[in-house]
Design a protein around this motif. Sequence first.
Motif, PDB file in Angstrom:
ATOM      1  N   ALA A   1       0.828  -1.208   0.000  1.00  0.00           N
ATOM      2  CA  ALA A   1       0.000   0.000   0.000  1.00  0.00           C
ATOM      3  C   ALA A   1       0.861   1.256   0.000  1.00  0.00           C
ATOM      4  CB  ALA A   1      -0.932  -0.010   1.207  1.00  0.00           C
ATOM      5  N   ALA A   2       1.960   1.235   0.761  1.00  0.00           N
ATOM      6  CA  ALA A   2       2.838   2.406   0.796  1.00  0.00           C
ATOM      7  C   ALA A   2       3.509   2.630  -0.552  1.00  0.00           C
ATOM      8  CB  ALA A   2       3.890   2.225   1.895  1.00  0.00           C
ATOM      9  N   ARG A   3       3.976   1.569  -1.194  1.00  0.00           N
ATOM     10  CA  ARG A   3       4.614   1.709  -2.509  1.00  0.00           C
ATOM     11  C   ARG A   3       3.607   2.193  -3.550  1.00  0.00           C
ATOM     12  NH1 ARG A   3      10.334   0.988  -2.790  1.00  0.00           N
ATOM     13  NH2 ARG A   3      10.891  -0.097  -0.886  1.00  0.00           N
ATOM     14  N   ARG A   4       2.390   1.690  -3.468  1.00  0.00           N
ATOM     15  CA  ARG A   4       1.371   2.117  -4.418  1.00  0.00           C
ATOM     16  C   ARG A   4       1.048   3.594  -4.238  1.00  0.00           C
ATOM     17  NH1 ARG A   4      -4.493  -0.885  -5.303  1.00  0.00           N
ATOM     18  NH2 ARG A   4      -5.146   0.351  -7.131  1.00  0.00           N
ATOM     19  N   SER A   5       0.961   4.049  -2.994  1.00  0.00           N
ATOM     20  CA  SER A   5       0.716   5.469  -2.742  1.00  0.00           C
ATOM     21  C   SER A   5       1.873   6.317  -3.229  1.00  0.00           C
ATOM     22  CB  SER A   5       0.486   5.681  -1.239  1.00  0.00           C
ATOM     23  OG  SER A   5       0.346   7.046  -0.942  1.00  0.00           O
ATOM     24  N   HIS A   6       3.104   5.807  -3.074  1.00  0.00           N
ATOM     25  CA  HIS A   6       4.279   6.549  -3.535  1.00  0.00           C
ATOM     26  C   HIS A   6       4.290   6.673  -5.051  1.00  0.00           C
ATOM     27  CE1 HIS A   6       8.239   8.240  -3.500  1.00  0.00           C
ATOM     28  NE2 HIS A   6       8.779   7.209  -4.124  1.00  0.00           N
ATOM     29  N   ARG A   7       3.887   5.590  -5.743  1.00  0.00           N
ATOM     30  CA  ARG A   7       3.841   5.653  -7.208  1.00  0.00           C
ATOM     31  C   ARG A   7       2.761   6.613  -7.691  1.00  0.00           C
ATOM     32  NH1 ARG A   7       4.028  -0.096  -6.921  1.00  0.00           N
ATOM     33  NH2 ARG A   7       1.848  -0.166  -7.530  1.00  0.00           N
ATOM     34  N   ALA A   8       1.640   6.672  -6.962  1.00  0.00           N
ATOM     35  CA  ALA A   8       0.535   7.517  -7.395  1.00  0.00           C
ATOM     36  C   ALA A   8       0.782   8.992  -7.136  1.00  0.00           C
ATOM     37  CB  ALA A   8      -0.754   7.087  -6.693  1.00  0.00           C
ATOM     38  N   SER A   9       1.760   9.326  -6.287  1.00  0.00           N
ATOM     39  CA  SER A   9       2.039  10.730  -5.978  1.00  0.00           C
ATOM     40  C   SER A   9       2.745  11.388  -7.151  1.00  0.00           C
ATOM     41  CB  SER A   9       2.899  10.822  -4.714  1.00  0.00           C
ATOM     42  OG  SER A   9       3.230  12.154  -4.431  1.00  0.00           O
ATOM     43  N   SER A  10       2.181  12.483  -7.635  1.00  0.00           N
ATOM     44  CA  SER A  10       2.774  13.184  -8.774  1.00  0.00           C
ATOM     45  C   SER A  10       3.984  14.012  -8.381  1.00  0.00           C
ATOM     46  CB  SER A  10       1.732  14.092  -9.429  1.00  0.00           C
ATOM     47  OG  SER A  10       1.209  15.020  -8.481  1.00  0.00           O
ATOM     48  N   VAL A  11       4.095  14.367  -7.101  1.00  0.00           N
ATOM     49  CA  VAL A  11       5.209  15.179  -6.618  1.00  0.00           C
ATOM     50  C   VAL A  11       5.878  14.440  -5.465  1.00  0.00           C
ATOM     51  CG1 VAL A  11       5.895  17.367  -5.576  1.00  0.00           C
ATOM     52  CG2 VAL A  11       4.058  17.309  -7.271  1.00  0.00           C
ATOM     53  N   PRO A  12       7.175  14.186  -5.538  1.00  0.00           N
ATOM     54  CA  PRO A  12       7.848  13.513  -4.428  1.00  0.00           C
ATOM     55  C   PRO A  12       7.827  14.376  -3.173  1.00  0.00           C
ATOM     56  CG  PRO A  12       9.192  13.471  -6.424  1.00  0.00           C
ATOM     57  CD  PRO A  12       8.066  14.416  -6.687  1.00  0.00           C
ATOM     58  N   ARG A  13       8.033  13.733  -2.042  1.00  0.00           N
ATOM     59  CA  ARG A  13       8.062  14.454  -0.772  1.00  0.00           C
ATOM     60  C   ARG A  13       9.444  14.990  -0.446  1.00  0.00           C
ATOM     61  NH1 ARG A  13       5.925  10.517   3.657  1.00  0.00           N
ATOM     62  NH2 ARG A  13       7.452   9.189   2.618  1.00  0.00           N
ATOM     63  N   SER A  14      10.346  14.986  -1.398  1.00  0.00           N
ATOM     64  CA  SER A  14      11.712  15.405  -1.144  1.00  0.00           C
ATOM     65  C   SER A  14      11.784  16.909  -0.921  1.00  0.00           C
ATOM     66  CB  SER A  14      12.603  15.012  -2.331  1.00  0.00           C
ATOM     67  OG  SER A  14      13.910  15.528  -2.163  1.00  0.00           O
ATOM     68  N   VAL A  15      12.733  17.308  -0.070  1.00  0.00           N
ATOM     69  CA  VAL A  15      12.947  18.731   0.175  1.00  0.00           C
ATOM     70  C   VAL A  15      13.563  19.413  -1.033  1.00  0.00           C
ATOM     71  CG1 VAL A  15      13.163  18.432   2.653  1.00  0.00           C
ATOM     72  CG2 VAL A  15      15.197  18.214   1.210  1.00  0.00           C
ATOM     73  N   ARG A  16      14.039  18.645  -1.993  1.00  0.00           N
ATOM     74  CA  ARG A  16      14.637  19.240  -3.192  1.00  0.00           C
ATOM     75  C   ARG A  16      13.577  19.796  -4.139  1.00  0.00           C
ATOM     76  NH1 ARG A  16      19.340  20.381  -1.828  1.00  0.00           N
ATOM     77  NH2 ARG A  16      19.959  20.511  -4.029  1.00  0.00           N
ATOM     78  N   VAL A  17      12.317  19.405  -3.966  1.00  0.00           N
ATOM     79  CA  VAL A  17      11.252  19.909  -4.824  1.00  0.00           C
ATOM     80  C   VAL A  17      10.893  21.319  -4.378  1.00  0.00           C
ATOM     81  CG1 VAL A  17       8.886  19.514  -5.608  1.00  0.00           C
ATOM     82  CG2 VAL A  17      10.390  17.588  -5.162  1.00  0.00           C
ATOM     83  N   PRO A  18      10.754  22.274  -5.301  1.00  0.00           N
ATOM     84  CA  PRO A  18      10.390  23.638  -4.901  1.00  0.00           C
ATOM     85  C   PRO A  18       9.084  23.682  -4.116  1.00  0.00           C
ATOM     86  CG  PRO A  18      11.109  23.590  -7.190  1.00  0.00           C
ATOM     87  CD  PRO A  18      11.002  22.163  -6.748  1.00  0.00           C
ATOM     88  N   ARG A  19       9.027  24.606  -3.191  1.00  0.00           N
ATOM     89  CA  ARG A  19       7.856  24.701  -2.322  1.00  0.00           C
ATOM     90  C   ARG A  19       6.594  25.041  -3.111  1.00  0.00           C
ATOM     91  NH1 ARG A  19       7.016  25.886   3.154  1.00  0.00           N
ATOM     92  NH2 ARG A  19       4.780  25.678   3.532  1.00  0.00           N
ATOM     93  N   TRP A  20       6.720  25.879  -4.132  1.00  0.00           N
ATOM     94  CA  TRP A  20       5.532  26.274  -4.876  1.00  0.00           C
ATOM     95  C   TRP A  20       4.907  25.073  -5.590  1.00  0.00           C
ATOM     96  CZ3 TRP A  20       5.823  25.144  -9.997  1.00  0.00           C
ATOM     97  CH2 TRP A  20       7.082  25.071 -10.598  1.00  0.00           C
ATOM     98  N   LEU A  21       5.740  24.100  -5.993  1.00  0.00           N
ATOM     99  CA  LEU A  21       5.200  22.917  -6.658  1.00  0.00           C
ATOM    100  C   LEU A  21       4.518  21.998  -5.650  1.00  0.00           C
ATOM    101  CD1 LEU A  21       4.856  21.206  -9.172  1.00  0.00           C
ATOM    102  CD2 LEU A  21       7.140  20.279  -8.799  1.00  0.00           C
ATOM    103  N   ARG A  22       5.122  21.835  -4.467  1.00  0.00           N
ATOM    104  CA  ARG A  22       4.494  20.989  -3.451  1.00  0.00           C
ATOM    105  C   ARG A  22       3.165  21.565  -2.997  1.00  0.00           C
ATOM    106  NH1 ARG A  22       9.751  21.018  -0.918  1.00  0.00           N
ATOM    107  NH2 ARG A  22       8.849  22.172   0.819  1.00  0.00           N
ATOM    108  N   ASP A  23       3.093  22.888  -2.856  1.00  0.00           N
ATOM    109  CA  ASP A  23       1.837  23.514  -2.434  1.00  0.00           C
ATOM    110  C   ASP A  23       0.770  23.402  -3.519  1.00  0.00           C
ATOM    111  OD1 ASP A  23       3.066  24.149  -0.092  1.00  0.00           O
ATOM    112  OD2 ASP A  23       3.529  26.211  -0.657  1.00  0.00           O
ATOM    113  N   ALA A  24       1.178  23.563  -4.779  1.00  0.00           N
ATOM    114  CA  ALA A  24       0.200  23.505  -5.859  1.00  0.00           C
ATOM    115  C   ALA A  24      -0.359  22.102  -6.040  1.00  0.00           C
ATOM    116  CB  ALA A  24       0.832  23.989  -7.168  1.00  0.00           C
TER     117      ALA A  24
END
Length: 271
Positions: free
Chosen positions: A228-251
């Motif tokens: 279930a965790a892997r499936r949820s990770h695959r379905a997420s369009s934006v990774p939870r990494s801190v390297r992703v810009p904040r504006w993209l995570r918020d959007a």
Amino acid sequence: MIAALTAGDCSLHVLAAFCAHYAADGMQHLAKSELPGPALLNIAAGLRAAQVGRDVTTDNDPREHGAHAHWRRPSVELSPQSTEPVRVSAFMALADEAPALIESITRMVAGLALVVLGIGTLLSGGLQWLYSGEIGADFVPRQADAVVAVLLLVPGLLLARLDLPSTKSVLGQLHKFQRTLAAASVVVTTALAIVVGTVRDAREMTRMFQLALVVLIAILICCLCEFAARRSHRASSVPRSVRVPRWLRDARRAPARTVEPDDFFDARGEV
């Protein structure tokens, strides 16, 4: 929109509305009545917090084992002789694509649980060994070698059919927990085979069969949670990494809790 900007709200829909009004020449009144100083400070702080200055370009080409690096030059005039550095931050998010390894391990653990359940049912002549305190002497197999062979050969055959990656590869590190679940299920059946070959007390052997079945069910639950965790990770369009810009995570309404990268590499590919 002006009120939101003044309060420091620099989310994408607010900035998009400002750009639309500005493109339609609807912001002329700002030139006549400038925003107060605190409002400009709030806007600057909001832009920094949203990391608007960081652009992102995605690339997904896993089956070709390749990737591409992209960057855009800053919006200033740079001559060819300019020595201004171009800073590029590349991150990579890895996820199992279906069919994933955890699916095969889940089927393997479920199969081993059914094998233990089937052997116990055949030895007792029913399912009463799961809940009844009355255990007959027939639970001790007359031909223990056959039961031991089944408990050793079936897990080995199922484990051999799993495509387990090398432990020295990146994929092997990602599958470390899954490989542990598969090995734990084989350890359970191997220990049960040792019990069958050495124990001659029916009650004690029944307890060992019950314990083995409970442990296999617990491993199966862990497999389902991992799946279930892997499936949820695959379905997420934006990774939870801190390297992703904040504006993209918020959007994208990504989870507020971010994670640090597992590894860092410099420009030469070294850790």
